[in-house]
Design an enzyme around this catalytic site. Structure first.
Site, PDB file in Angstrom:
ATOM      1  N   PRO A  23      35.748  -7.051  87.009  1.00 12.43           N
ATOM      2  CA  PRO A  23      34.670  -8.019  87.214  1.00 12.43           C
ATOM      3  C   PRO A  23      35.229  -9.359  87.700  1.00 12.43           C
ATOM      4  CG  PRO A  23      35.146  -7.718  84.867  1.00 12.43           C
ATOM      5  CD  PRO A  23      35.935  -6.686  85.608  1.00 12.43           C
ATOM      6  N   THR A  25      33.895 -13.208  89.074  1.00  6.85           N
ATOM      7  CA  THR A  25      32.857 -14.191  89.360  1.00  6.85           C
ATOM      8  C   THR A  25      33.044 -14.765  90.760  1.00  6.85           C
ATOM      9  OG1 THR A  25      32.502 -14.732  87.061  1.00  6.85           O
ATOM     10  CG2 THR A  25      32.093 -16.502  88.641  1.00  6.85           C
ATOM     11  N   GLN A 101      28.181  -6.288  84.618  1.00 10.71           N
ATOM     12  CA  GLN A 101      28.769  -6.999  83.481  1.00 10.71           C
ATOM     13  C   GLN A 101      27.784  -8.054  82.992  1.00 10.71           C
ATOM     14  OE1 GLN A 101      32.054 -10.005  83.461  1.00 10.71           O
ATOM     15  NE2 GLN A 101      33.130  -8.508  82.184  1.00 10.71           N
ATOM     16  N   TYR A 181      34.085 -16.043  76.333  1.00 13.59           N
ATOM     17  CA  TYR A 181      32.626 -16.225  76.473  1.00 13.59           C
ATOM     18  C   TYR A 181      31.942 -15.882  75.129  1.00 13.59           C
ATOM     19  CZ  TYR A 181      33.842 -16.989  81.284  1.00 13.59           C
ATOM     20  OH  TYR A 181      34.409 -17.514  82.414  1.00 13.59           O
ATOM     21  N   ARG A 229      33.970  -5.368  77.196  1.00  8.58           N
ATOM     22  CA  ARG A 229      35.296  -5.857  77.569  1.00  8.58           C
ATOM     23  C   ARG A 229      35.816  -6.720  76.436  1.00  8.58           C
ATOM     24  NH1 ARG A 229      37.920  -9.091  82.723  1.00  8.58           N
ATOM     25  NH2 ARG A 229      39.005  -7.226  83.374  1.00  8.58           N
ATOM     26  N   GLY A 321      42.039  -6.534  89.604  1.00  4.73           N
ATOM     27  CA  GLY A 321      41.381  -7.805  89.896  1.00  4.73           C
ATOM     28  C   GLY A 321      41.927  -8.453  91.161  1.00  4.73           C
TER      29      GLY A 321
HETATM   30  C1  LIG Z   1      38.181 -15.200  90.788  1.00  2.00           C
HETATM   31  C2  LIG Z   1      38.162 -14.460  89.481  1.00  2.00           C
HETATM   32  C3  LIG Z   1      36.961 -14.308  88.813  1.00  2.00           C
HETATM   33  C4  LIG Z   1      36.902 -13.613  87.585  1.00  2.00           C
HETATM   34  N1  LIG Z   1      35.691 -13.431  86.974  1.00  2.00           N
HETATM   35  C5  LIG Z   1      35.613 -12.626  85.867  1.00  2.00           C
HETATM   36  C6  LIG Z   1      34.340 -12.260  85.325  1.00  2.00           C
HETATM   37  O1  LIG Z   1      33.263 -12.629  85.834  1.00  2.00           O
HETATM   38  N2  LIG Z   1      34.336 -11.461  84.230  1.00  2.00           N
HETATM   39  C7  LIG Z   1      35.495 -11.010  83.642  1.00  2.00           C
HETATM   40  O2  LIG Z   1      35.432 -10.289  82.639  1.00  2.00           O
HETATM   41  N3  LIG Z   1      36.706 -11.329  84.169  1.00  2.00           N
HETATM   42  C8  LIG Z   1      36.786 -12.089  85.273  1.00  2.00           C
HETATM   43  N4  LIG Z   1      38.002 -12.330  85.858  1.00  2.00           N
HETATM   44  C9  LIG Z   1      39.217 -11.704  85.290  1.00  2.00           C
HETATM   45  C10 LIG Z   1      39.543 -10.400  86.025  1.00  2.00           C
HETATM   46  O3  LIG Z   1      38.541  -9.424  85.808  1.00  2.00           O
HETATM   47  C11 LIG Z   1      40.872  -9.819  85.542  1.00  2.00           C
HETATM   48  O4  LIG Z   1      40.781  -9.596  84.167  1.00  2.00           O
HETATM   49  C12 LIG Z   1      42.066 -10.717  85.811  1.00  2.00           C
HETATM   50  O5  LIG Z   1      42.080 -11.162  87.159  1.00  2.00           O
HETATM   51  C13 LIG Z   1      43.383 -10.007  85.494  1.00  2.00           C
HETATM   52  O6  LIG Z   1      43.468  -8.781  86.222  1.00  2.00           O
HETATM   53  P1  LIG Z   1      44.398  -8.671  87.542  1.00  2.00           P
HETATM   54  O7  LIG Z   1      45.800  -8.969  87.094  1.00  2.00           O
HETATM   55  O8  LIG Z   1      44.211  -7.301  88.059  1.00  2.00           O
HETATM   56  O9  LIG Z   1      43.911  -9.746  88.483  1.00  2.00           O
HETATM   57  C14 LIG Z   1      38.082 -13.055  87.047  1.00  2.00           C
HETATM   58  C15 LIG Z   1      39.309 -13.207  87.732  1.00  2.00           C
HETATM   59  C16 LIG Z   1      39.340 -13.881  88.946  1.00  2.00           C
HETATM   60  C17 LIG Z   1      40.658 -13.991  89.680  1.00  2.00           C
END
Ligand SMILES: Cc1cc2nc3c(=O)[nH]c(=O)nc-3n(C[C@H](O)[C@H](O)[C@H](O)COP(=O)(O)O)c2cc1C
Length: 366
Positions: A23, A25, A101, A181, A229, A321
């Site tokens: 997820p 944002t 989500q 959150y 989550r 992500g």
């Molecule tokens: C731009 C951005 C927006 C994010 N928005 C959310 C979100 O809306 N909900 C959520 O649970 N995590 C959010 N995350 C966290 C990601 O889902 C993820 O947990 C995090 O980037 C680590 O995973 P990765 O190493 O694969 O990037 C966001 C991360 C980024 C970079």
């Protein structure tokens, strides 16, 4: 590579492969929270790019204080449902499955279309400063400590938005119980300083989470996929740990399962990091040991380590992500043996919008 690319059963769904879009944002909805065409293009790109499952960005759940960011999408009225239906249909047409989500900001509240007053378990501000990529970076507001009525209103919001997600055609929902959150705030001893039945012991801190899951499960029925989550860390505090350690986290996982959750999606900076105050297990290790609970893992999974992660958790989905943001066709690139690039954070500046991403991409083409 074949194993992770094979179709897999997850809850009662059949997914094209084990890759999930984490997820993220994008603060790109209309000011009233309605999803739009740019968002439809955005999500469709990940479906076309091969992800078996997409999890949407955190989507707000009521017309009170649940929205945390300007231009965050909601799922609380017909315009929201219609906007999401378009996105869901396009994702399905491209062969992917999609979960919404559902998120209540609690004190991580930077802008809201309906109210200026954040609410949270206790009148405790997040650490640090608001996130610049989601809006301005002035001061956090002090939230109002939630009354029983506020808690009931928030639970009703989760229930109605889960029903709305079902109406829009989503295949399931993920409750946002991570990253600081609202639901995570109830679990956290930093945010939750209550001395009533919602605070103190872990059993009490779990009460709102359990009540939300039970109420949502009852409303959506047994066939609709429902998960949550969970993390220790928050977006403003990378060091938070539950004081009850591994045993406490197992208690949380079992409680959400018993309340009706099908899966837990663990997230940490690094999925392989053992980060409880005790023991040497990861969040994912603990959930994997719990019977009758499925698992999505997240945190630093990339093209180098994904086979090890997949082997460590043979039944789990791998949520990607930042690497996905950088490569919406991450899965297709893996299949084709093409280069996978790192995320350039300039893509998210000055704000993490789809418009800024597109402008950044246009600049890459000389
Ligand atoms: C731009 C951005 C927006 C994010 N928005 C959310 C979100 O809306 N909900 C959520 O649970 N995590 C959010 N995350 C966290 C990601 O889902 C993820 O947990 C995090 O980037 C680590 O995973 P990765 O190493 O694969 O990037 C966001 C991360 C980024 C970079």
């Amino acid at each position: 590579m074949s194993d992770v690319m094979q179709s897999i059963r997850f809850t009662n769904q059949t997914l094209a492969n084990r890759f999930a879009l984490a997820p993220m944002t994008r603060t790109s909805a209309e000011p009233d929270g309605a999803p739009n065409e740019a968002m439809a293009d955005h999500y469709e790109a990940y479906a076309k790019g091969g992800f078996g499952l997409l999890i949407t960005e955190g989507t707000y759940t009521d017309g009170g204080a649940s929205q945390g960011y300007a231009n965050q999408p909601g799922i609380i009225n017909d315009a929201h449902i219609d906007g999401w239906r378009t996105i869901v249909d396009r994702v399905h047409a491209a062969g992917s499955t999609i979960f919404a989500q559902l998120m209540h900001a609690g004190s991580q509240f930077q802008a809201n279309h309906y109210t200026d007053q954040p609410i949270a378990p206790s009148a405790v501000k997040p650490k640090g400063v608001p996130l610049g990529i989601y809006g301005d970076q002035t001061e956090w507001k002090t939230p109002k400590s939630m009354t029983e009525e506020d808690i009931e209103f928030a639970i009703r919001g989760f229930v109605q938005s889960a029903l709305n997600a079902k109406t829009a055609g989503f295949d399931g929902i993920e409750l946002h119980g991570a990253n600081g959150y609202l639901l995570h705030q109830f679990l956290s001893t930093y945010y939750n300083q209550r001395d009533d039945r919602y605070g103190g012991s872990l059993e009490n801190r779990l009460r709102v989470v359990v009540d939300v899951i039970k109420a949502v499960r009852q409303a959506v029925g047994n066939d609709f996929t429902l998960g949550i989550r969970l993390s220790q860390v928050t977006v403003t505090d990378p060091d938070y740990q539950f004081p009850e350690g591994e045993v406490g986290f197992r208690q949380i996982a079992e409680a959400v399962r018993d309340a009706g959750a099908d899966f837990v999606h663990t997230t940490d900076g690094d999925v392989r990091r053992a980060n409880f105050i005790d023991g040497n297990k990861t969040l994912a290790d603990v959930v994997a040991e719990v019977d009758n609970l499925e698992l999505i893992i997240n945190g630093g999974i990339d093209e180098i380590n994904l086979q090890d992660c997949a082997a460590d958790f043979p039944q789990a989905l791998l949520a990607i992500g930042k690497k996905a943001l950088a490569n919406p066709d991450f899965v297709q690139r893996l299949k084709d043996g093409k280069e996978i690039v790192d995320l350039d954070f300039a893509m998210l500046k000055p704000k993490a919008t789809i418009t800024n991403e597109l402008a950044w991409r246009a600049n890459q083409v000389v």
